[in-house]
Design a protein around this motif. Sequence first.
Motif, mmCIF file in Angstrom:
data_model
loop_
_atom_site.group_PDB
_atom_site.id
_atom_site.type_symbol
_atom_site.label_atom_id
_atom_site.label_comp_id
_atom_site.label_asym_id
_atom_site.label_seq_id
_atom_site.Cartn_x
_atom_site.Cartn_y
_atom_site.Cartn_z
ATOM 1 N N PRO A 1 0.826 -1.202 0.000
ATOM 2 C CA PRO A 1 0.000 0.000 0.000
ATOM 3 C C PRO A 1 0.864 1.258 0.000
ATOM 4 C CG PRO A 1 0.123 -0.894 2.221
ATOM 5 C CD PRO A 1 0.953 -1.786 1.339
ATOM 6 N N GLN A 2 0.414 2.240 -0.745
ATOM 7 C CA GLN A 2 1.149 3.508 -0.785
ATOM 8 C C GLN A 2 0.130 4.649 -0.804
ATOM 9 O OE1 GLN A 2 3.218 4.893 -4.453
ATOM 10 N NE2 GLN A 2 5.058 4.720 -3.220
ATOM 11 N N MET A 3 0.116 5.411 0.278
ATOM 12 C CA MET A 3 -0.881 6.476 0.395
ATOM 13 C C MET A 3 -0.222 7.813 0.091
ATOM 14 S SD MET A 3 -2.979 4.245 0.943
ATOM 15 C CE MET A 3 -4.552 5.082 1.121
ATOM 16 N N ILE A 4 -0.803 8.521 -0.855
ATOM 17 C CA ILE A 4 -0.223 9.774 -1.325
ATOM 18 C C ILE A 4 -1.014 10.986 -0.845
ATOM 19 C CG2 ILE A 4 0.149 11.150 -3.436
ATOM 20 C CD1 ILE A 4 0.859 8.493 -4.827
ATOM 21 N N SER A 5 -2.329 10.892 -0.947
ATOM 22 C CA SER A 5 -3.157 12.076 -0.620
ATOM 23 C C SER A 5 -3.167 12.313 0.888
ATOM 24 C CB SER A 5 -4.585 11.877 -1.112
ATOM 25 O OG SER A 5 -5.196 10.815 -0.434
ATOM 26 N N THR A 6 -3.370 13.574 1.254
ATOM 27 C CA THR A 6 -3.558 13.829 2.674
ATOM 28 C C THR A 6 -5.024 13.569 2.964
ATOM 29 O OG1 THR A 6 -3.654 16.127 1.981
ATOM 30 C CG2 THR A 6 -1.714 15.469 3.246
ATOM 31 N N GLY A 7 -5.262 12.506 3.673
ATOM 32 C CA GLY A 7 -6.649 12.117 3.964
ATOM 33 C C GLY A 7 -7.201 11.202 2.888
ATOM 34 N N VAL A 8 -7.992 10.267 3.330
ATOM 35 C CA VAL A 8 -8.697 9.341 2.432
ATOM 36 C C VAL A 8 -10.179 9.427 2.791
ATOM 37 C CG1 VAL A 8 -9.087 6.898 1.932
ATOM 38 C CG2 VAL A 8 -6.756 7.767 2.101
ATOM 39 N N PRO A 9 -11.073 9.659 1.831
ATOM 40 C CA PRO A 9 -10.793 9.841 0.409
ATOM 41 C C PRO A 9 -10.100 11.173 0.118
ATOM 42 C CG PRO A 9 -13.153 10.101 0.871
ATOM 43 C CD PRO A 9 -12.519 9.681 2.137
ATOM 44 N N GLY A 10 -9.187 11.155 -0.865
ATOM 45 C CA GLY A 10 -8.494 12.366 -1.281
ATOM 46 C C GLY A 10 -9.419 13.275 -2.089
ATOM 47 N N PRO A 11 -8.947 14.468 -2.445
ATOM 48 C CA PRO A 11 -9.820 15.457 -3.102
ATOM 49 C C PRO A 11 -10.425 14.993 -4.427
ATOM 50 C CG PRO A 11 -7.495 16.174 -3.067
ATOM 51 C CD PRO A 11 -7.597 14.979 -2.201
ATOM 52 N N LYS A 12 -9.644 14.333 -5.273
ATOM 53 C CA LYS A 12 -10.195 13.883 -6.565
ATOM 54 C C LYS A 12 -11.232 12.772 -6.345
ATOM 55 C CE LYS A 12 -6.129 14.968 -9.306
ATOM 56 N NZ LYS A 12 -4.878 14.416 -9.792
ATOM 57 N N THR A 13 -10.898 11.885 -5.450
ATOM 58 C CA THR A 13 -11.824 10.786 -5.139
ATOM 59 C C THR A 13 -13.131 11.350 -4.597
ATOM 60 O OG1 THR A 13 -9.934 9.382 -4.628
ATOM 61 C CG2 THR A 13 -12.058 8.651 -3.796
ATOM 62 N N GLN A 14 -12.987 12.328 -3.703
ATOM 63 C CA GLN A 14 -14.154 12.966 -3.094
ATOM 64 C C GLN A 14 -15.094 13.531 -4.169
ATOM 65 O OE1 GLN A 14 -14.812 12.772 0.217
ATOM 66 N NE2 GLN A 14 -16.780 13.639 -0.411
ATOM 67 N N LYS A 15 -14.505 14.131 -5.179
ATOM 68 C CA LYS A 15 -15.285 14.730 -6.275
ATOM 69 C C LYS A 15 -16.115 13.644 -6.980
ATOM 70 C CE LYS A 15 -16.218 18.427 -8.314
ATOM 71 N NZ LYS A 15 -17.101 19.084 -7.416
ATOM 72 N N LYS B 1 -4.671 -3.694 -10.889
ATOM 73 C CA LYS B 1 -3.608 -4.580 -11.404
ATOM 74 C C LYS B 1 -3.452 -5.705 -10.383
ATOM 75 C CE LYS B 1 1.200 -3.593 -12.857
ATOM 76 N NZ LYS B 1 1.590 -4.690 -13.670
ATOM 77 N N GLY B 2 -3.762 -6.938 -10.828
ATOM 78 C CA GLY B 2 -3.606 -8.085 -9.937
ATOM 79 C C GLY B 2 -4.416 -7.929 -8.663
ATOM 80 N N ALA B 3 -3.717 -7.918 -7.530
ATOM 81 C CA ALA B 3 -4.390 -7.820 -6.243
ATOM 82 C C ALA B 3 -4.239 -6.423 -5.645
ATOM 83 C CB ALA B 3 -3.830 -8.870 -5.291
ATOM 84 N N THR B 4 -4.116 -5.422 -6.530
ATOM 85 C CA THR B 4 -3.944 -4.050 -6.058
ATOM 86 C C THR B 4 -4.806 -3.100 -6.905
ATOM 87 O OG1 THR B 4 -2.005 -3.900 -7.506
ATOM 88 C CG2 THR B 4 -1.579 -4.341 -5.188
ATOM 89 N N VAL B 5 -5.213 -1.987 -6.310
ATOM 90 C CA VAL B 5 -5.996 -0.980 -7.050
ATOM 91 C C VAL B 5 -5.482 0.425 -6.723
ATOM 92 C CG1 VAL B 5 -8.145 -2.288 -7.313
ATOM 93 C CG2 VAL B 5 -7.789 -0.952 -5.244
ATOM 94 N N LYS B 6 -5.767 1.352 -7.662
ATOM 95 C CA LYS B 6 -5.392 2.752 -7.459
ATOM 96 C C LYS B 6 -6.641 3.602 -7.486
ATOM 97 C CE LYS B 6 -0.836 3.358 -9.475
ATOM 98 N NZ LYS B 6 -0.045 3.780 -10.603
ATOM 99 N N ASP B 7 -6.665 4.651 -6.672
ATOM 100 C CA ASP B 7 -7.780 5.587 -6.747
ATOM 101 C C ASP B 7 -7.355 6.814 -7.569
ATOM 102 O OD1 ASP B 7 -6.407 7.383 -5.114
ATOM 103 O OD2 ASP B 7 -7.575 6.960 -3.309
ATOM 104 N N PRO B 8 -8.287 7.725 -7.871
ATOM 105 C CA PRO B 8 -7.944 8.860 -8.735
ATOM 106 C C PRO B 8 -6.871 9.771 -8.136
ATOM 107 C CG PRO B 8 -10.319 8.614 -8.542
ATOM 108 C CD PRO B 8 -9.715 7.693 -7.537
ATOM 109 N N ASP B 9 -6.655 9.699 -6.827
ATOM 110 C CA ASP B 9 -5.607 10.515 -6.206
ATOM 111 C C ASP B 9 -4.239 9.839 -6.264
ATOM 112 O OD1 ASP B 9 -7.030 12.919 -4.960
ATOM 113 O OD2 ASP B 9 -8.267 11.240 -4.315
ATOM 114 N N GLY B 10 -4.195 8.641 -6.802
ATOM 115 C CA GLY B 10 -2.915 7.931 -6.933
ATOM 116 C C GLY B 10 -2.572 7.051 -5.745
ATOM 117 N N ASN B 11 -3.475 6.952 -4.771
ATOM 118 C CA ASN B 11 -3.225 6.037 -3.647
ATOM 119 C C ASN B 11 -3.306 4.594 -4.149
ATOM 120 O OD1 ASN B 11 -3.165 8.105 -1.567
ATOM 121 N ND2 ASN B 11 -5.378 8.290 -1.886
ATOM 122 N N VAL B 12 -2.407 3.759 -3.659
ATOM 123 C CA VAL B 12 -2.389 2.357 -4.103
ATOM 124 C C VAL B 12 -2.773 1.458 -2.929
ATOM 125 C CG1 VAL B 12 -1.052 0.622 -5.351
ATOM 126 C CG2 VAL B 12 -0.426 3.027 -5.550
#
Length: 459
Positions: free
Chosen positions: A16-30, A56-67
Amino acid sequence: MISEKELAELSYAEAPQMISTGVPGPKTQKYIEVSTEYESMARGGGRYPLVMAEGKGATVKDPDGNVYIDITAGVAVNAVGRCHPRVIKAMKDQMDSLMHAVDVASVRRTELAQKVSSVMPPGLRDNCITYFAQSGSGAVETAVKFVRKITGRSQIAAFHGAYHGVFLGANSLTTGDQYRKGYGPFIPGVIHLPYPYCYRCCFGLEYPSCNLQCAQYVDYVLNTPYTGADDVGAVIIEAQQGEGGYVPTPPGYLAIVKKACEKHGALYISDEVQAGAGRTGKMWCIEHYGIEPDMVTWGKGMGGDVAMAGLSLRKDLAAKIVDGSQPNTFAANALSSVASMTNIDILTENDAALIKRAGVLGEEVSNQLREGAKDIEVIGDVRGKGLMIGIEMVEDKESRKPLNGDALGKIVMGLLQRGIVMVPCGRNGNVFRFMPPLVLTREHAAKAVDIFLETVKTV
Ligand code: PMP
């Protein structure tokens, strides 16, 4: 043997790799806002605050780039993982020649029907006819109609906690207030029997000293002239309940149910929509119990990234169905057929190595979870087969009172914030399910278990 390196290439290694500050991030929230405005929230994912942008496989990305590490597999759908390169290639190749052929035979559809037959459990293997659908609900719906036509009987027996879909016929078999209240009346002639939920036995008994009273009760209901079960055409059952809380039937139970069906002249339908396609360490969950079903309903992992489901029934039974009586415009088009075939190939090749690995990895994960749960008061039970593991959350181990919704919601959010997609199920919504794609690496599995235990402790 499948190498971990090979599997690792199918997923985003950084998860897992979290990029946005807060989940859901701003793009996801939109996207969530737009989705809430334009889409019915009757959908299964409800208001779960994740928007998937890539997988991809057993991983997903959200619109903010969090994996995220995906411990849901799209609710047991992406058995071979999302966007498997071989599935993509097979679909791309097929796109150039034929995609839709309406409800007539196509080369791919014909090949798929043959392949499905070859992987069915004993009794149906190379001895069945398949009706294709696009959802588990559609497969079960068809089973209800076919049972009536084949047996001339009108009743059907299902179980407490069962989930068989939400079309009106299938919904009549499904239990759970949110699917039923205010939506009735449902089809008549449905009998619901107790499911062997040993952690919360409705008879207050304990396995095995209970002598499987619940199974004896099924026999009693079906074979006693004073119970009203006088016209039962079939019993439909999940060998391990899915939505009902990841509850496996205890050893010996299904054999008694099957015998009760035979005595009474009722068909036995194994609903493998969630537990099938290799999830439990065998191609079909029922294969753990040595029972030969008369019909199997299947879906989810058999299609993976495409909508593919079906009802496979014994040839002698299928002979009683009237030609043209169940048309279905989009069933098994050439594109989804080729995708499904590739999924089945990946699952079953090399002596079903991926499926066998699911059994072994599932055992390892269950042991880690059980070990970790020893000093966590709110984990009451860890159960299930292969990579279909239920973790039942309680107020405390002694009372077994289901953990309250508030705490459950906090765990769900805590997991998401730490990069784990994992959702609960069960009659009280208090059973977390560990049902990742079968291609989940051992490294990601261990991370997911650690994060789960840590999240539960923190909350
Ligand atoms: N049967 C079972 C055992 C299921 O778990 C489900 C879906 N959760 C269904 C049937 C219905 O499948 P679908 O959502 O594809 O209609």
